[in-house]
Design an enzyme around this catalytic site. Structure first.
Site, short mmCIF file in Angstrom:
data_model
loop_
_atom_site.label_atom_id
_atom_site.label_comp_id
_atom_site.label_asym_id
_atom_site.label_seq_id
_atom_site.Cartn_x
_atom_site.Cartn_y
_atom_site.Cartn_z
N LEU A 26 0.82 -1.20 0.00
CA LEU A 26 0.00 0.00 0.00
C LEU A 26 0.86 1.26 0.00
O LEU A 26 0.45 2.30 -0.53
CB LEU A 26 -0.91 0.02 1.23
CG LEU A 26 -2.08 -0.97 1.25
CD1 LEU A 26 -2.72 -1.00 2.63
CD2 LEU A 26 -3.10 -0.60 0.20
N GLY A 27 2.02 1.18 0.62
CA GLY A 27 2.89 2.35 0.69
C GLY A 27 3.92 2.17 1.80
O GLY A 27 4.22 1.04 2.19
N GLY A 29 5.65 4.12 5.55
CA GLY A 29 5.59 5.15 6.57
C GLY A 29 6.99 5.51 7.02
O GLY A 29 7.98 5.13 6.40
N MET A 31 8.60 4.48 9.55
CA MET A 31 9.38 3.40 10.15
C MET A 31 9.25 2.07 9.43
O MET A 31 9.99 1.14 9.75
CB MET A 31 8.96 3.19 11.61
CG MET A 31 9.37 4.32 12.52
SD MET A 31 8.99 3.94 14.26
CE MET A 31 7.21 4.10 14.24
N GLY A 32 8.35 1.96 8.49
CA GLY A 32 8.18 0.66 7.86
C GLY A 32 7.33 0.68 6.61
O GLY A 32 6.88 1.75 6.16
N LEU A 33 7.10 -0.50 6.07
CA LEU A 33 6.28 -0.68 4.88
C LEU A 33 4.86 -1.06 5.29
O LEU A 33 4.65 -1.68 6.33
CB LEU A 33 6.88 -1.77 3.99
CG LEU A 33 8.25 -1.44 3.40
CD1 LEU A 33 8.86 -2.67 2.76
CD2 LEU A 33 8.13 -0.32 2.37
N VAL A 34 3.90 -0.69 4.45
CA VAL A 34 2.50 -0.99 4.73
C VAL A 34 1.96 -1.87 3.61
O VAL A 34 2.09 -1.55 2.42
CB VAL A 34 1.66 0.31 4.84
CG1 VAL A 34 0.22 -0.03 5.23
CG2 VAL A 34 2.27 1.26 5.86
N LYS A 47 1.29 -2.80 8.89
CA LYS A 47 2.51 -2.00 8.90
C LYS A 47 3.62 -2.81 9.57
O LYS A 47 3.46 -3.29 10.70
CB LYS A 47 2.29 -0.70 9.66
CG LYS A 47 3.50 0.23 9.67
CD LYS A 47 3.12 1.56 10.32
CE LYS A 47 4.28 2.54 10.28
NZ LYS A 47 3.91 3.85 10.86
N ASP A 141 1.99 15.23 13.64
CA ASP A 141 2.30 15.22 12.20
C ASP A 141 1.01 15.29 11.39
O ASP A 141 0.84 14.58 10.40
CB ASP A 141 3.09 13.97 11.83
CG ASP A 141 3.81 14.12 10.48
OD1 ASP A 141 4.00 15.28 10.03
OD2 ASP A 141 4.18 13.11 9.88
#
Length: 353
Positions: A26-27, A29, A31-34, A47, A141
Site C-alpha cells: 500500500l505504501g 511510513g 518506520m516501515g512498509l504498509v 505495517k 504530524d
C-alpha cells in the site's frame, strides 16, 4: 480521476505476517512498509518495521508507542486496531483498511477545495483532535497526507511520531519530528515542546493547503520554521482568514482550542445550509466527491478466493449538493442544529477556547 493501484509484492517482501496473508504494497511510513492483507474476507493494512530497524531498541520503543496511540484513539476518527505483535522479530501492526484517498491525493489531482469544503474539513479535523487529546495523545504530524477523506467523514492516520502522555519520551531537543511545512515553530525548535496547540497549528496549515492548493510555509531546515514569519495565505477565501491566522499564531497561547475551531466551523456549515438532520455526503467539490465514491466502490485488489469481484456497471456520479450562500435559518430548525447554534452564539471570536 482513478483508483489507487496496489503495488505487487517484491522478492524481499514477506507473504505472511502473523495470521495475515499479504497481497500487495500500500505504501510506506516513517518506520516501515504498509501492506494490504487478509485474515478473513475483510482487508487490513499491515505495517511492518523495516528489517534494518527491527534490531534497534529505539525504533522498537517508537513502534510500541505508536501501537499504544492507536489503541487509545480507537476507530471512530482513525483506522481501528485489528491485531499487533510489537515483540515479534519484525514488529507489526494491523489496522482496519479504509479504501479512501488522502486529502493530499485529492488536492494534487483536483486543486483546492471550496470555502465550504474547507469548513467541513476544519470541523472533522477539530473533532478528531478533540478525541486524540482527550485520551492524552498528541499527533505531531497532522497534514494532508495523513488525512483520509471518506464519504462519512475524515480519518486521521499515521501515529508513528505521536506522543503518549506518561511515556518516557523518545525525542531529543535536536530532533524536529514532523513535517516542516505544517509544523508549529516551538515543535521545530524542540519536539518535546509540542502541545495540543501545536496540533492546532498543523490543522491551520492543513486548511491553508486545502483551501489554496499550496503549503503555507516553505522550509528545508528546522531552524527556518522557528522564525516568526508570515504564512503564505495567497488565494485563501476571506471567510477563512480569521480562523487560519489565529490557528497559525506564533505563540501557542494565542491559538484557538480544537473545541473553538469545531464550534466556529459548525457555525459556518450551518450558515451555508449543510443538512444536519441526516447523514449527507461531504460538501466537497464534485471532482473530489466523485473520486471518494469511486475509490469506496472499487476494490483495491481483487482476490478471487477471498473477495467477490465488484463491477461498476454505472459510473460513479456524486449526488448534487448546492449549498445556499448564507441561507436564512430554517424557521423550525432541527434540535441538533439548534443545540449547536446555542453553543456557538457569541463565541465566534473567542479564540482562546
Amino acid at each position: 480521476m482513478g483508483v489507487k493501484v496496489l503495488k505487487p509484492l517484491t522478492a524481499v517482501d514477506p507473504t505472511t505476517v502473523g495470521d495475515f496473508r499479504l497481497v500487495g504494497r500500500l505504501g510506506h511510513g516513517s518506520m516501515g512498509l504498509v501492506y494490504l492483507g487478509y485474515r478473513s474476507t475483510r482487508p487490513v493494512a499491515v505495517k511492518v518495521v523495516r528489517p534494518q530497524l527491527a534490531e534497534d531498541d529505539y525504533f522498537r520503543r517508537r513502534f510500541a508507542q505508536e501501537l499504544e496511540a492507536i489503541r487509545r484513539v480507537g476507530g471512530f476518527h482513525t483506522a481501528a486496531l485489528v491485531d499487533a505483535d510489537p515483540m515479534a522479530a519484525t514488529p507489526w501492526i494491523a489496522t482496519q483498511y479504509i479504501n479512501a484517498p488522502s486529502l493530499l491525493e485529492l488536492l494534487e489531482q483536483h486543486g483546492a477545495v471550496s470555502e465550504l469544503g474547507a469548513w467541513w474539513l476544519a470541523a472533522g479535523l477539530a473533532d478528531a483532535l478533540m478525541h486524540v487529546h482527550s485520551v492524552h495523545l498528541l499527533h505531531r504530524d497532522l497534514k494532508p497526507a495523513n488525512v483520509l477523506v471518506a464519504s462519512d467523514g475524515i480519518r486521521v492516520i499515521d501515529f508513528g511520531i505521536s506522543h503518549v502522555s506518561g511515556s518516557t519520551g523518545l525525542t531529543t531537543a535536536s530532533a524536529a519530528l514532523g513535517t516542516l511545512a505544517y509544523m508549529a515553530p516551538e515543535q521545530a525548535a524542540d519536539s518535546r515542546r509540542a502541545s495540543e496547540a501545536a496540533d492546532v497549528y498543523s490543522l491551520g496549515a492543513t486548511l491553508v493547503h486545502a483551501a489554496t492548493g499550496h503549503v503555507p510555509f516553505h522550509a528545508h531546515l528546522a531552524m527556518q520554521r522557528t522564525l516568526d514569519i508570515e504564512p503564505d495565505l495567497a488565494g485563501l477565501p476571506p471567510g477563512l482568514v480569521d480562523l487560519v491566522t489565529h490557528a497559525l499564531a506564533f505563540d501557542a497561547e494565542d491559538r484557538p482550542t480544537p473545541q473553538s475551531v469545531l464550534e466556529t466551523a459548525m457555525g459556518h456549515l450551518l450558515d451555508f445550509g449543510v443538512p444536519t438532520d441526516a447523514q449527507a455526503y461531504p460538501p466537497l467539490p464534485a471532482a473530489f466527491l466523485a473520486e471518494v465514491l469511486e475509490r469506496q466502490a472499487t476494490p483495491l485488489e481483487i482476490t478471487p478466493e477471498l473477495v467477490a469481484p465488484v463491477s461498476l456497471t454505472e459510473p460513479v456520479t456524486p449526488p448534487s449538493f448546492v449549498a445556499p450562500q448564507r441561507a436564512e435559518p430554517d424557521p423550525e430548525p432541527d434540535r441538533w442544529a439548534a443545540r449547536w447554534r446555542s453553543r456557538i452564539e457569541g463565541r465566534r471570536s473567542d479564540y482562546g477556547g
